[in-house]
Motif scaffolding. Structure first.
Motif, PDB file in Angstrom:
ATOM      1  N   ILE A   1       0.838  -1.202   0.000  1.00  0.00           N
ATOM      2  CA  ILE A   1       0.000   0.000   0.000  1.00  0.00           C
ATOM      3  C   ILE A   1       0.873   1.253   0.000  1.00  0.00           C
ATOM      4  N   ALA A   2       1.890   1.260   0.843  1.00  0.00           N
ATOM      5  CA  ALA A   2       2.777   2.424   0.911  1.00  0.00           C
ATOM      6  C   ALA A   2       3.456   2.671  -0.428  1.00  0.00           C
ATOM      7  N   ASN A   3       3.847   1.595  -1.112  1.00  0.00           N
ATOM      8  CA  ASN A   3       4.529   1.745  -2.398  1.00  0.00           C
ATOM      9  C   ASN A   3       3.599   2.226  -3.502  1.00  0.00           C
ATOM     10  N   GLU A   4       2.339   1.775  -3.477  1.00  0.00           N
ATOM     11  CA  GLU A   4       1.433   2.062  -4.589  1.00  0.00           C
ATOM     12  C   GLU A   4       0.514   3.252  -4.351  1.00  0.00           C
ATOM     13  N   LEU A   5       0.147   3.498  -3.091  1.00  0.00           N
ATOM     14  CA  LEU A   5      -0.763   4.597  -2.792  1.00  0.00           C
ATOM     15  C   LEU A   5      -0.174   5.628  -1.836  1.00  0.00           C
ATOM     16  N   GLY A   6       0.690   5.151  -0.943  1.00  0.00           N
ATOM     17  CA  GLY A   6       1.222   5.993   0.121  1.00  0.00           C
ATOM     18  C   GLY A   6       0.938   5.333   1.458  1.00  0.00           C
ATOM     19  N   PRO A   7       1.546   5.825   2.532  1.00  0.00           N
ATOM     20  CA  PRO A   7       1.337   5.216   3.844  1.00  0.00           C
ATOM     21  C   PRO A   7      -0.109   5.358   4.309  1.00  0.00           C
ATOM     22  N   VAL A   8      -0.571   4.394   5.091  1.00  0.00           N
ATOM     23  CA  VAL A   8      -1.968   4.355   5.538  1.00  0.00           C
ATOM     24  C   VAL A   8      -2.231   5.447   6.570  1.00  0.00           C
ATOM     25  N   ASP A   9      -3.206   6.293   6.278  1.00  0.00           N
ATOM     26  CA  ASP A   9      -3.662   7.327   7.209  1.00  0.00           C
ATOM     27  C   ASP A   9      -4.917   6.902   7.959  1.00  0.00           C
ATOM     28  N   ILE A  10      -5.749   6.091   7.293  1.00  0.00           N
ATOM     29  CA  ILE A  10      -7.050   5.690   7.839  1.00  0.00           C
ATOM     30  C   ILE A  10      -7.130   4.168   7.773  1.00  0.00           C
ATOM     31  N   LEU A  11      -7.312   3.549   8.927  1.00  0.00           N
ATOM     32  CA  LEU A  11      -7.451   2.096   8.995  1.00  0.00           C
ATOM     33  C   LEU A  11      -8.864   1.761   9.442  1.00  0.00           C
ATOM     34  N   VAL A  12      -9.558   0.970   8.640  1.00  0.00           N
ATOM     35  CA  VAL A  12     -10.878   0.475   9.016  1.00  0.00           C
ATOM     36  C   VAL A  12     -10.780  -1.036   9.197  1.00  0.00           C
ATOM     37  N   ASN A  13     -10.871  -1.470  10.442  1.00  0.00           N
ATOM     38  CA  ASN A  13     -10.783  -2.891  10.762  1.00  0.00           C
ATOM     39  C   ASN A  13     -12.169  -3.518  10.668  1.00  0.00           C
ATOM     40  N   ASN A  14     -12.458  -4.050   9.492  1.00  0.00           N
ATOM     41  CA  ASN A  14     -13.785  -4.609   9.232  1.00  0.00           C
ATOM     42  C   ASN A  14     -13.779  -6.123   9.090  1.00  0.00           C
ATOM     43  N   ALA A  15     -12.655  -6.709   8.719  1.00  0.00           N
ATOM     44  CA  ALA A  15     -12.608  -8.153   8.475  1.00  0.00           C
ATOM     45  C   ALA A  15     -12.993  -8.920   9.734  1.00  0.00           C
ATOM     46  N   GLY A  16     -13.561 -10.079   9.532  1.00  0.00           N
ATOM     47  CA  GLY A  16     -13.935 -10.917  10.669  1.00  0.00           C
ATOM     48  C   GLY A  16     -14.749 -12.101  10.218  1.00  0.00           C
ATOM     49  N   ALA A  17     -15.185 -12.896  11.176  1.00  0.00           N
ATOM     50  CA  ALA A  17     -16.002 -14.071  10.899  1.00  0.00           C
ATOM     51  C   ALA A  17     -17.104 -14.143  11.945  1.00  0.00           C
ATOM     52  N   TYR A  18     -18.128 -14.928  11.623  1.00  0.00           N
ATOM     53  CA  TYR A  18     -19.335 -14.974  12.444  1.00  0.00           C
ATOM     54  C   TYR A  18     -19.636 -16.426  12.800  1.00  0.00           C
ATOM     55  N   PRO A  19     -18.753 -17.045  13.596  1.00  0.00           N
ATOM     56  CA  PRO A  19     -18.947 -18.470  13.898  1.00  0.00           C
ATOM     57  C   PRO A  19     -20.097 -18.683  14.876  1.00  0.00           C
ATOM     58  N   ARG A  20     -21.083 -19.484  14.477  1.00  0.00           N
ATOM     59  CA  ARG A  20     -22.230 -19.770  15.327  1.00  0.00           C
ATOM     60  C   ARG A  20     -22.039 -21.133  15.983  1.00  0.00           C
ATOM     61  N   LEU A  21     -21.775 -21.122  17.283  1.00  0.00           N
ATOM     62  CA  LEU A  21     -21.608 -22.355  18.039  1.00  0.00           C
ATOM     63  C   LEU A  21     -22.243 -22.183  19.408  1.00  0.00           C
ATOM     64  N   ASN A  22     -23.011 -23.172  19.828  1.00  0.00           N
ATOM     65  CA  ASN A  22     -23.514 -23.154  21.193  1.00  0.00           C
ATOM     66  C   ASN A  22     -22.351 -23.295  22.167  1.00  0.00           C
ATOM     67  N   TRP A  23     -22.569 -22.843  23.384  1.00  0.00           N
ATOM     68  CA  TRP A  23     -21.502 -22.862  24.386  1.00  0.00           C
ATOM     69  C   TRP A  23     -20.939 -24.274  24.576  1.00  0.00           C
ATOM     70  N   ALA A  24     -21.797 -25.264  24.587  1.00  0.00           N
ATOM     71  CA  ALA A  24     -21.339 -26.641  24.797  1.00  0.00           C
ATOM     72  C   ALA A  24     -20.431 -27.120  23.673  1.00  0.00           C
ATOM     73  N   GLN A  25     -20.538 -26.506  22.496  1.00  0.00           N
ATOM     74  CA  GLN A  25     -19.706 -26.894  21.351  1.00  0.00           C
ATOM     75  C   GLN A  25     -18.449 -26.045  21.224  1.00  0.00           C
ATOM     76  N   THR A  26     -18.295 -25.041  22.092  1.00  0.00           N
ATOM     77  CA  THR A  26     -17.172 -24.105  21.969  1.00  0.00           C
ATOM     78  C   THR A  26     -15.965 -24.676  22.697  1.00  0.00           C
ATOM     79  N   ASP A  27     -15.127 -25.368  21.941  1.00  0.00           N
ATOM     80  CA  ASP A  27     -13.916 -25.935  22.531  1.00  0.00           C
ATOM     81  C   ASP A  27     -12.756 -24.948  22.394  1.00  0.00           C
ATOM     82  N   GLU A  28     -11.573 -25.368  22.803  1.00  0.00           N
ATOM     83  CA  GLU A  28     -10.393 -24.488  22.788  1.00  0.00           C
ATOM     84  C   GLU A  28     -10.095 -23.963  21.385  1.00  0.00           C
ATOM     85  N   ASP A  29     -10.202 -24.829  20.387  1.00  0.00           N
ATOM     86  CA  ASP A  29      -9.889 -24.406  19.025  1.00  0.00           C
ATOM     87  C   ASP A  29     -10.902 -23.380  18.511  1.00  0.00           C
ATOM     88  N   ALA A  30     -12.181 -23.625  18.779  1.00  0.00           N
ATOM     89  CA  ALA A  30     -13.215 -22.697  18.321  1.00  0.00           C
ATOM     90  C   ALA A  30     -13.069 -21.348  18.998  1.00  0.00           C
TER      91      ALA A  30
END
Length: 263
Positions: free
Chosen positions: A89-118
């Motif tokens: 980004i810095a090379n092609e547009l310039g250094p980042v002035d505005i960061l929007v952290n939008n990426a993510g996931a929406y994992p649907r798991l009941n509590w009983a199914q939520t293990d360490e990995d999840a």
């Protein structure tokens, strides 16, 4: 002495000359945010992960506004990929002035199914990757004494929801990250805020199993404003936080939920 607001000149493209990075920007809220920032004059980097066709569509929309843009496929769970992305980004547009952290996931798991990995996965993709992108861009913002970080949270961070314990915990952690960074980076001209969307109508909701979906009319009845939220509703709030008009706002959490949660 401060300048009265009515004496300030109207600026049609208030982000002209700024460079924005929007993560998860190929579709939905991310794509709408990229368009809004571009319309305000920013050059925009569209981050995605293996969504090349959608990202190119978003990029075409950015360029139609008259702003520059690039698309970058990067796995934000890989620290090296994040570093390479910000360097590109810095090379092609310039250094980042505005960061929007939008990426993510929406994992649907009941509590009983939520293990360490999840649990670890939910925190990685909804909190840790945002720590990682912040680390990658804030040194440059500090040097330039200007920056905007807008984190996309969720009303579930406040309300909680069955089947979303790990997700809600991660989004609550994002609010803590926002507030602490606001205090630490404020002296360097950097404002950090969170936008908390409610029930926003995005294509990804069609991928949810039927038993996890709520009827639109049930959700609308919970809100003060009787309609479905749209990605553009969230994008408008992000563009405001990125603008000079929000230069005295930091560490805040703004709900974009049609009055679902009143606080």
């Amino acid at each position: 002495m401060t300048t009265p607001l009515l004496d300030l000149p109207l600026v049609a493209r208030p982000l002209q000359g700024r460079v924005a990075l929007v993560t998860g920007a190929a579709t939905g809220i991310g794509a709408a945010t990229a368009r809004a920032l571009a319309a305000a004059g920013a050059a925009v980097a569209v981050n995605h992960f293996a969504q090349i066709e959608q990202a190119r569509t978003a990029l075409d929309q950015i360029r139609r506004t008259g702003s520059r843009g690039i698309e970058i496929s990067a796995d934000l769970t890989d620290p090296d990929a994040v570093s390479m992305m910000t360097s590109q980004i810095a090379n092609e547009l310039g250094p980042v002035d505005i960061l929007v952290n939008n990426a993510g996931a929406y994992p649907r798991l009941n509590w009983a199914q939520t293990d360490e990995d999840a649990w670890a996965h939910a925190l990685e993709v909804n909190l840790t990757i945002h720590y990682r992108t912040c680390q990658a861009v804030t040194d440059g913002m500090v040097r330039r004494q200007w920056g905007r970080i807008i984190n996309i949270g969720s009303v579930n961070a406040r309300a909680g929801r069955t089947g979303l314990t790990a997700y809600s915990a991660a989004k609550a952690g994002l609010t803590g990250l926002t507030r602490s960074l606001a205090r630490e980076l404020g002296p360097h001209g950097i404002c950090v805020n969170t936008v908390l969307p409610g029930a926003i109508q995005v294509p990804a909701e069609n991928d949810l199993p039927a038993h996890h979906r709520r009827r639109p009319e049930d959700q609308i009845n919970r809100q003060c404003v009787p309609r479905r939220g749209q990605p553009e509703d969230v994008a408008a709030a992000v563009a405001f936080f990125a603008s000079p008009a929000a230069s005295f706002i930091s560490g805040q959490s703004l709900h974009i939920d049609g009055g679902w949660i009143l606080h």
